[in-house]
Every structure is written in structure tokens, then in C-alpha cells.
Design a protein around this motif. Structure first.
Motif, PDB file in Angstrom:
ATOM      1  N   LEU A   1      50.269  81.539  42.715  1.00 26.56           N
ATOM      2  CA  LEU A   1      50.485  82.777  42.871  1.00 26.56           C
ATOM      3  C   LEU A   1      49.130  83.465  43.250  1.00 26.56           C
ATOM      4  O   LEU A   1      48.145  83.377  42.215  1.00 26.56           O
ATOM      5  CB  LEU A   1      51.138  83.627  41.781  1.00 26.56           C
ATOM      6  N   TYR A   2      48.889  84.406  44.097  1.00 25.63           N
ATOM      7  CA  TYR A   2      47.427  84.937  44.511  1.00 25.63           C
ATOM      8  C   TYR A   2      47.442  86.365  44.334  1.00 25.63           C
ATOM      9  O   TYR A   2      48.376  86.792  44.885  1.00 25.63           O
ATOM     10  CB  TYR A   2      47.205  84.161  45.742  1.00 25.63           C
ATOM     11  N   LEU A   3      46.401  86.804  44.062  1.00 21.89           N
ATOM     12  CA  LEU A   3      46.187  88.353  44.060  1.00 21.89           C
ATOM     13  C   LEU A   3      44.828  88.610  44.826  1.00 21.89           C
ATOM     14  O   LEU A   3      43.678  87.916  44.702  1.00 21.89           O
ATOM     15  CB  LEU A   3      45.870  88.857  42.894  1.00 21.89           C
ATOM     16  N   ALA A   4      44.901  89.679  45.871  1.00 19.95           N
ATOM     17  CA  ALA A   4      43.514  89.966  46.495  1.00 19.95           C
ATOM     18  C   ALA A   4      43.482  91.552  46.365  1.00 19.95           C
ATOM     19  O   ALA A   4      44.664  92.337  46.394  1.00 19.95           O
ATOM     20  CB  ALA A   4      43.775  89.770  48.058  1.00 19.95           C
ATOM     21  N   LYS A   5      42.167  92.106  46.489  1.00 21.12           N
ATOM     22  CA  LYS A   5      42.222  93.481  46.547  1.00 21.12           C
ATOM     23  C   LYS A   5      41.445  93.897  47.917  1.00 21.12           C
ATOM     24  O   LYS A   5      40.727  93.415  48.489  1.00 21.12           O
ATOM     25  CB  LYS A   5      41.064  93.904  45.479  1.00 21.12           C
ATOM     26  N   LYS A   6      42.083  95.155  48.122  1.00 20.26           N
ATOM     27  CA  LYS A   6      41.801  95.741  49.627  1.00 20.26           C
ATOM     28  C   LYS A   6      40.365  96.425  49.320  1.00 20.26           C
ATOM     29  O   LYS A   6      40.108  97.113  48.471  1.00 20.26           O
ATOM     30  CB  LYS A   6      42.799  96.661  50.037  1.00 20.26           C
ATOM     31  N   VAL A   7      39.544  96.059  50.339  1.00 17.70           N
ATOM     32  CA  VAL A   7      38.099  96.608  50.633  1.00 17.70           C
ATOM     33  C   VAL A   7      37.992  96.822  52.146  1.00 17.70           C
ATOM     34  O   VAL A   7      38.072  95.978  52.961  1.00 17.70           O
ATOM     35  CB  VAL A   7      37.045  95.730  50.057  1.00 17.70           C
TER      36      VAL A   7
ATOM     37  N   GLN B   1      41.989  86.727  42.276  1.00 16.18           N
ATOM     38  CA  GLN B   1      42.530  85.718  41.135  1.00 16.18           C
ATOM     39  C   GLN B   1      43.818  85.093  41.513  1.00 16.18           C
ATOM     40  O   GLN B   1      44.430  85.400  42.608  1.00 16.18           O
ATOM     41  CB  GLN B   1      43.046  87.150  40.209  1.00 16.18           C
ATOM     42  N   SER B   2      43.943  84.193  40.625  1.00 15.21           N
ATOM     43  CA  SER B   2      45.312  83.244  40.902  1.00 15.21           C
ATOM     44  C   SER B   2      46.169  82.735  39.672  1.00 15.21           C
ATOM     45  O   SER B   2      45.067  82.727  38.513  1.00 15.21           O
ATOM     46  CB  SER B   2      44.876  82.152  41.962  1.00 15.21           C
ATOM     47  N   LEU B   3      47.356  82.382  39.686  1.00 14.81           N
ATOM     48  CA  LEU B   3      47.910  81.539  38.895  1.00 14.81           C
ATOM     49  C   LEU B   3      48.653  80.377  39.510  1.00 14.81           C
ATOM     50  O   LEU B   3      49.237  80.481  40.483  1.00 14.81           O
ATOM     51  CB  LEU B   3      48.989  82.446  38.167  1.00 14.81           C
ATOM     52  N   GLY B   4      48.229  79.115  38.618  1.00 15.31           N
ATOM     53  CA  GLY B   4      48.968  77.933  39.056  1.00 15.31           C
ATOM     54  C   GLY B   4      50.490  77.866  38.721  1.00 15.31           C
ATOM     55  O   GLY B   4      50.932  78.482  38.178  1.00 15.31           O
ATOM     56  N   PRO B   5      50.916  76.616  39.711  1.00 15.75           N
ATOM     57  CA  PRO B   5      52.493  76.419  39.494  1.00 15.75           C
ATOM     58  C   PRO B   5      52.691  75.997  37.872  1.00 15.75           C
ATOM     59  O   PRO B   5      53.769  76.351  37.234  1.00 15.75           O
ATOM     60  CB  PRO B   5      52.881  75.360  40.437  1.00 15.75           C
TER      61      PRO B   5
ATOM     62  N   SER C   1      50.097  77.504  49.291  1.00 17.27           N
ATOM     63  CA  SER C   1      49.537  76.355  49.059  1.00 17.27           C
ATOM     64  C   SER C   1      48.272  76.495  48.254  1.00 17.27           C
ATOM     65  O   SER C   1      47.622  77.599  48.337  1.00 17.27           O
ATOM     66  CB  SER C   1      49.264  75.508  50.246  1.00 17.27           C
ATOM     67  N   TYR C   2      47.609  75.379  47.622  1.00 21.52           N
ATOM     68  CA  TYR C   2      46.688  75.687  46.812  1.00 21.52           C
ATOM     69  C   TYR C   2      45.417  75.945  47.579  1.00 21.52           C
ATOM     70  O   TYR C   2      44.950  75.645  48.454  1.00 21.52           O
ATOM     71  CB  TYR C   2      46.270  74.079  46.071  1.00 21.52           C
ATOM     72  N   GLN C   3      44.768  76.994  46.923  1.00 20.73           N
ATOM     73  CA  GLN C   3      43.352  77.532  47.208  1.00 20.73           C
ATOM     74  C   GLN C   3      42.789  77.855  45.859  1.00 20.73           C
ATOM     75  O   GLN C   3      43.301  78.351  45.065  1.00 20.73           O
ATOM     76  CB  GLN C   3      43.441  78.759  48.114  1.00 20.73           C
ATOM     77  N   GLU C   4      41.309  77.831  45.785  1.00 24.04           N
ATOM     78  CA  GLU C   4      40.632  78.288  44.940  1.00 24.04           C
ATOM     79  C   GLU C   4      40.395  79.922  44.885  1.00 24.04           C
ATOM     80  O   GLU C   4      40.162  80.099  46.017  1.00 24.04           O
ATOM     81  CB  GLU C   4      39.383  77.450  44.495  1.00 24.04           C
ATOM     82  N   SER C   5      40.460  80.285  43.408  1.00 25.25           N
ATOM     83  CA  SER C   5      40.109  81.705  43.747  1.00 25.25           C
ATOM     84  C   SER C   5      38.594  81.855  44.204  1.00 25.25           C
ATOM     85  O   SER C   5      37.812  81.041  44.029  1.00 25.25           O
ATOM     86  CB  SER C   5      40.050  82.396  42.217  1.00 25.25           C
ATOM     87  N   GLY C   6      38.273  82.911  44.793  1.00 20.40           N
ATOM     88  CA  GLY C   6      37.046  83.251  45.433  1.00 20.40           C
ATOM     89  C   GLY C   6      36.771  82.526  46.822  1.00 20.40           C
ATOM     90  O   GLY C   6      35.664  82.428  47.363  1.00 20.40           O
ATOM     91  N   THR C   7      37.943  82.135  47.392  1.00 15.33           N
ATOM     92  CA  THR C   7      37.781  81.615  48.719  1.00 15.33           C
ATOM     93  C   THR C   7      38.360  82.414  49.837  1.00 15.33           C
ATOM     94  O   THR C   7      39.308  83.246  49.314  1.00 15.33           O
ATOM     95  CB  THR C   7      38.518  80.255  48.903  1.00 15.33           C
ATOM     96  N   ILE C   8      38.203  82.301  51.045  1.00 13.74           N
ATOM     97  CA  ILE C   8      38.708  83.125  52.231  1.00 13.74           C
ATOM     98  C   ILE C   8      40.029  82.758  52.028  1.00 13.74           C
ATOM     99  O   ILE C   8      40.629  81.760  52.256  1.00 13.74           O
ATOM    100  CB  ILE C   8      38.091  83.085  53.469  1.00 13.74           C
TER     101      ILE C   8
END
Length: 248
Positions: free
Chosen positions: A48-54, A63-67, A189-196
Motif C-alpha cells: 500500500l503506497y502513499l504519495a504527496k502532490k507537489v 510512505q508505504s505499508l507491506g502486505p 507491486s513492490y517498490q521501495e519508499s523514496g523511489t519514482i
């Protein structure tokens, strides 16, 4: 796809940071996931992923939470909370490249702590200096003298990336960063936080703050994002599932 920031960050005004911490300390997003969908997304091994608009766009997983929880990352549940207060920011610049279909960025300078409404100079040699309280409210301004279109990078107060200009970089002159109280949430699918953010993300939810420090969004049994909490029967299903797991 990691962000690498060179050197140490330079401090902003402590008095301003402390005042903003008081104002923004309680800002949260609560996310409810229907138990049926929770199980389905976990079976897909989706995070589960979260992004902020800029600057009117989302570019970085903030930020993210894993399964499932691990030693390094919490997992998502029926009820989840994201702490989104950003009392101050860090600004840096770097390079953006594409490799095997993925966009990769890397910090090149020494990041500097800065607050909304402030401006900072970036020298031709690549050093940040001269923070001033002369920017527009709600924005961060970079007066750039460095050639080569360095790409601006915005991080939260802990150095976690929120935004990267992946399009064009900064021309010599003034560049403006405008964080917006709008957030994007999705499973993927899996991505690390802080990536595009990957190009192929699917169903997304949007959370916008208006005159409140708290917002709630839910992922329904039908796989749709809706504002507010799930109906009470979903909570009962969740309790029943927890009871079954406890009995096993």
C-alpha cells in the motif's frame, strides 16, 4: 531506484520549525481496507503506497505499508494510519536518468533544511546558501545559478523524498516548489519508499485536506476507493476474521 543524498543537511530556523510542528502535529490519513480486499491484496503480495502532490503532480513514493509486517516495514491491516505532518522540508538537487525502463534519481548536493515561504540560493558550484523569508506563502523558492538543469528534490524533515522533478530540471533563475495537501494512495507491486512511482499503477484514491487535520478513505469490497469509513458490517467481518485467526 534509491535516492542518495550527499553530505549533511544544513539547519533551518528552529523557531519557525517548532511553531509549525505545533500547528501540524496531528495531521493524519486513516485508511480502511475491506477484509476481503485485504486478503486479496496480501495474496497478490501488493503493498500500500502513499504519495504527496507537489507542483500539481505525484512523482515519488513517500510512505508505504507491506502486505505483511517485516523487521524493517510494518504491514497494512483493516485500519491504517499515515502520519503526514511536515513541519519543515529539505531541498536538494540531483540527476535523473532512465535505465531499463525505470527512472532513477540521485542527490548530488548537500541538502538544506527550509520552511514554506522561504527562498534559498543555489550557487554555480552547487552549494545552497542565503535562506531568506521572502518567498510566497506555501512555496519554497530556489534561485538557481547552476548550469546543466539540475533536478530539484524535495524531502520531508527526516530526509525522506517526497518529490523529484523528473521532467526538465531547473533553468538558471527561479524555480518554485509548491507542496499541496493532496495525496494519492494505491496498491501495487513492490517498490521501495523514496523511489519514482512506476508508470503502470492502477486504481488510485485521492485524499484532499480542506480545513481539517484528519482525513479518512476506504477501499471497498468491490475494489473502489471511497471517502470516509467502511460500513459497519465490514468492521464485523474483520472482527470475525480476527477471531478465526486467534482460534487457529
Amino acid at each position: 531506484m534509491h535516492l542518495q543524498l550527499a553530505g549533511k543537511k544544513l539547519p533551518a530556523s528552529n523557531a519557525v520549525i517548532q511553531r509549525q510542528e505545533i500547528i501540524m502535529s496531528a495531521q493524519t490519513i486513516t485508511v480502511y481496507i475491506d477484509p476481503t480486499q485485504q486478503e486479496a491484496q496480501q495474496n497478490n503480495n501488493y503493498s500500500l503506497y502513499l504519495a504527496k502532490k507537489v507542483n500539481d503532480t505525484f512523482t515519488v513514493i513517500w510512505q508505504s505499508l507491506g502486505p505483511l509486517p517485516t523487521s524493517t516495514q510494518p504491514g497494512y491491516n483493516y485500519e491504517n494510519t499515515f502520519q503526514i505532518a511536515v513541519p519543515s522540508y529539505e531541498v536538494n538537487y540531483g540527476t535523473v536518468t532512465e535505465k531499463q525502463g525505470s527512472v532513477i534519481f540521485q542527490g548530488a548536493g548537500i541538502s538544506i533544511a527550509i520552511n514554506l515561504g522561504q527562498s534559498v540560493d543555489l550557487s554555480a558550484g552547487g552549494e545552497f546558501y542565503n535562506i531568506q523569508n521572502d518567498g510566497l506563502p506555501g512555496t519554497i523558492t530556489v534561485h538557481n545559478a547552476r548550469q546543466g538543469n539540475p533536478h530539484e528534490i524535495l524531502c520531508d524533515q527526516s530526509g525522506y523524498p517526497i518529490f523529484v522533478n523528473i521532467e526538465s530540471g531547473m533553468d538558471v533563475g527561479k524555480a518554485t516548489l509548491t507542496p499541496i495537501d493532496t495525496y494519492q494512495i494505491w496498491f501495487g507491486s513492490y517498490q521501495e519508499s523514496g523511489t519514482i512511482i512506476a508508470d503502470n499503477i492502477g486504481n488510485t484514491g485521492i485524499i484532499t485536506f480542506e480545513d481539517s487535520d484528519n482525513a479518512t478513505i476506504s477501499y471497498t469490497k468491490d475494489g473502489e476507493w471511497v471517502q470516509g469509513k467502511l460500513p459497519s458490517n465490514a468492521a464485523q467481518v474483520n472482527e470475525n476474521l480476527k477471531g478465526k485467526l486467534t482460534a487457529v
